[in-house]
Design a protein around this motif. Structure first.
Motif, PDB file in Angstrom:
ATOM      1  N   LYS A  11      -7.265 -10.209  -4.255  1.00  0.00           N
ATOM      2  CA  LYS A  11      -8.538 -10.675  -3.685  1.00  0.00           C
ATOM      3  C   LYS A  11      -8.285 -11.789  -2.674  1.00  0.00           C
ATOM      4  CE  LYS A  11     -13.082 -12.332  -4.950  1.00  0.00           C
ATOM      5  NZ  LYS A  11     -13.585 -13.593  -5.366  1.00  0.00           N
ATOM      6  N   ASN A  12      -7.416 -12.729  -3.018  1.00  0.00           N
ATOM      7  CA  ASN A  12      -7.099 -13.831  -2.114  1.00  0.00           C
ATOM      8  C   ASN A  12      -6.461 -13.326  -0.827  1.00  0.00           C
ATOM      9  OD1 ASN A  12      -4.663 -15.897  -1.336  1.00  0.00           O
ATOM     10  ND2 ASN A  12      -6.635 -16.915  -1.674  1.00  0.00           N
ATOM     11  N   ILE A  13      -5.550 -12.394  -0.934  1.00  0.00           N
ATOM     12  CA  ILE A  13      -4.884 -11.853   0.260  1.00  0.00           C
ATOM     13  C   ILE A  13      -5.908 -11.164   1.168  1.00  0.00           C
ATOM     14  CG2 ILE A  13      -3.283 -10.045   1.041  1.00  0.00           C
ATOM     15  CD1 ILE A  13      -1.440 -10.966  -1.266  1.00  0.00           C
ATOM     16  N   LEU A  14      -6.815 -10.390   0.596  1.00  0.00           N
ATOM     17  CA  LEU A  14      -7.841  -9.718   1.394  1.00  0.00           C
ATOM     18  C   LEU A  14      -8.752 -10.734   2.083  1.00  0.00           C
ATOM     19  CD1 LEU A  14      -8.890  -6.868  -1.098  1.00  0.00           C
ATOM     20  CD2 LEU A  14      -7.334  -6.677   0.864  1.00  0.00           C
ATOM     21  N   LYS A  61       4.290   3.607   1.376  1.00  0.00           N
ATOM     22  CA  LYS A  61       3.116   4.446   1.579  1.00  0.00           C
ATOM     23  C   LYS A  61       2.051   3.944   0.613  1.00  0.00           C
ATOM     24  CE  LYS A  61       1.554   9.191   1.498  1.00  0.00           C
ATOM     25  NZ  LYS A  61       1.783  10.543   1.017  1.00  0.00           N
ATOM     26  N   LEU A  62       0.816   3.844   1.093  1.00  0.00           N
ATOM     27  CA  LEU A  62      -0.294   3.366   0.282  1.00  0.00           C
ATOM     28  C   LEU A  62      -1.208   4.526  -0.101  1.00  0.00           C
ATOM     29  CD1 LEU A  62      -1.283   0.231   2.419  1.00  0.00           C
ATOM     30  CD2 LEU A  62       0.348   0.355   0.531  1.00  0.00           C
ATOM     31  N   PRO A  63      -1.958   4.386  -1.183  1.00  0.00           N
ATOM     32  CA  PRO A  63      -2.906   5.442  -1.568  1.00  0.00           C
ATOM     33  C   PRO A  63      -4.211   5.370  -0.774  1.00  0.00           C
ATOM     34  CG  PRO A  63      -2.977   3.683  -3.165  1.00  0.00           C
ATOM     35  CD  PRO A  63      -1.897   3.314  -2.170  1.00  0.00           C
ATOM     36  N   VAL A  64      -4.168   4.786   0.398  1.00  0.00           N
ATOM     37  CA  VAL A  64      -5.343   4.551   1.235  1.00  0.00           C
ATOM     38  C   VAL A  64      -5.561   5.754   2.144  1.00  0.00           C
ATOM     39  CG1 VAL A  64      -6.260   3.063   3.063  1.00  0.00           C
ATOM     40  CG2 VAL A  64      -4.953   2.059   1.172  1.00  0.00           C
ATOM     41  N   THR A  65      -6.804   6.203   2.218  1.00  0.00           N
ATOM     42  CA  THR A  65      -7.125   7.318   3.111  1.00  0.00           C
ATOM     43  C   THR A  65      -7.852   6.791   4.341  1.00  0.00           C
ATOM     44  OG1 THR A  65      -9.188   7.735   1.945  1.00  0.00           O
ATOM     45  CG2 THR A  65      -7.276   9.012   1.254  1.00  0.00           C
ATOM     46  N   CYS A  66      -7.772   7.552   5.400  1.00  0.00           N
ATOM     47  CA  CYS A  66      -8.440   7.196   6.648  1.00  0.00           C
ATOM     48  C   CYS A  66      -9.427   8.313   6.974  1.00  0.00           C
ATOM     49  CB  CYS A  66      -7.400   7.057   7.768  1.00  0.00           C
ATOM     50  SG  CYS A  66      -8.115   6.750   9.388  1.00  0.00           S
ATOM     51  N   PRO A 125       3.709   4.485   7.772  1.00  0.00           N
ATOM     52  CA  PRO A 125       3.262   3.433   6.879  1.00  0.00           C
ATOM     53  C   PRO A 125       2.212   2.502   7.489  1.00  0.00           C
ATOM     54  CG  PRO A 125       5.259   2.697   7.905  1.00  0.00           C
ATOM     55  CD  PRO A 125       4.961   4.080   8.446  1.00  0.00           C
ATOM     56  N   TYR A 126       1.550   2.936   8.571  1.00  0.00           N
ATOM     57  CA  TYR A 126       0.522   2.104   9.208  1.00  0.00           C
ATOM     58  C   TYR A 126      -0.861   2.559   8.760  1.00  0.00           C
ATOM     59  CZ  TYR A 126       4.491   0.836  12.001  1.00  0.00           C
ATOM     60  OH  TYR A 126       5.730   0.395  12.391  1.00  0.00           O
ATOM     61  N   TYR A 127      -1.722   1.595   8.521  1.00  0.00           N
ATOM     62  CA  TYR A 127      -3.075   1.885   8.051  1.00  0.00           C
ATOM     63  C   TYR A 127      -4.056   0.980   8.769  1.00  0.00           C
ATOM     64  CZ  TYR A 127      -0.464   4.130   4.359  1.00  0.00           C
ATOM     65  OH  TYR A 127       0.413   4.941   3.681  1.00  0.00           O
ATOM     66  N   ARG A 128      -5.272   1.472   8.949  1.00  0.00           N
ATOM     67  CA  ARG A 128      -6.327   0.631   9.516  1.00  0.00           C
ATOM     68  C   ARG A 128      -6.663  -0.447   8.485  1.00  0.00           C
ATOM     69  NH1 ARG A 128     -10.127   2.411  13.086  1.00  0.00           N
ATOM     70  NH2 ARG A 128      -9.566   4.222  14.271  1.00  0.00           N
ATOM     71  N   ALA A 166     -11.177  -1.794   2.340  1.00  0.00           N
ATOM     72  CA  ALA A 166     -12.173  -1.023   1.584  1.00  0.00           C
ATOM     73  C   ALA A 166     -11.569  -0.460   0.297  1.00  0.00           C
ATOM     74  CB  ALA A 166     -12.751   0.094   2.438  1.00  0.00           C
ATOM     75  N   PHE A 167     -10.359   0.052   0.383  1.00  0.00           N
ATOM     76  CA  PHE A 167      -9.721   0.652  -0.794  1.00  0.00           C
ATOM     77  C   PHE A 167      -9.416  -0.395  -1.860  1.00  0.00           C
ATOM     78  CE2 PHE A 167      -6.081   1.958  -3.328  1.00  0.00           C
ATOM     79  CZ  PHE A 167      -6.506   3.194  -3.775  1.00  0.00           C
TER      80      PHE A 167
END
Length: 188
Positions: free
Chosen positions: A45-48, A154-159, A175-178, A184-185
């Protein structure tokens, strides 16, 4: 040198037991209450929140009308901890690098060592890095890459390829993500 006391098999079995212990205490263990993961949530939470503040300040600085009052540019924010912080944090992020997934949930303790290895998650000087990329193009999304011990993850994040206005958007390759998708994830 302990070669005369233990065989290679003895040492391997000792490590397997230690690996299973770390997993049972700080991993995504289906038998436990996952307290380690709960302990990592405030860090995430702090990092976000800090990342959002830094991005907002950097965006305000780029805007000529507010640049005068904008805070100094932040290049890095650091946090320090031990293996008991790194393990659950990496597990919470569900990092995957091709050889293991830190967030895996398995009841198969016999074969756990094949998919979850403590020495890869938290060796000496272990680190998790969130690296942000900002394009000079106006309106371009901020990208983020996560690394565990200098290895891209790799993250479990979808775009989503369409935004809320149904406009098409480009999705970067792992390994790049918005940043908005990452936030959001992990923010839910």
């Amino acid at each position: 040198n302990f070669d005369d006391l233990w065989t290679a098999e003895d040492m391997f079995e000792r490590w397997r037991a230690q690996n299973a212990w770390w997993y049972s205490v700080l991993g995504n263990n289906p038998f436990a209450k996952k307290q380690g993961l709960e302990n990592a949530r405030p860090l995430l939470k702090n990092i976000l929140e800090v990342a959002d503040k830094v991005i907002e300040a950097d965006t305000a600085k780029a805007d000529k009308t507010t640049a005068k009052n904008a805070p100094k540019k932040t290049s890095a924010t650091l946090r320090f901890g031990h293996d008991t912080v790194i393990f659950p944090f990496a597990v919470l992020l569900q990092l995957e690098n091709g050889t293991q997934n830190t967030g895996i949930e398995t009841a198969d303790m016999e074969n756990l060592y094949k998919v979850w290895r403590d020495y890869e998650i938290s060796p000496m000087a272990a680190n998790v890095q969130f690296i942000f990329y900002k394009s000079s193009k106006k309106g371009a999304p901020i990208l983020v890459k996560v690394m565990l011990n200098e290895i891209e993850q790799k993250l479990p994040v979808t775009c989503e390829t369409r935004d809320e206005r149904r406009e098409t958007r480009d999705c970067p390759a792992a390994p790049y993500y918005r940043w908005e998708d990452v936030r959001a994830f992990y923010g839910k």
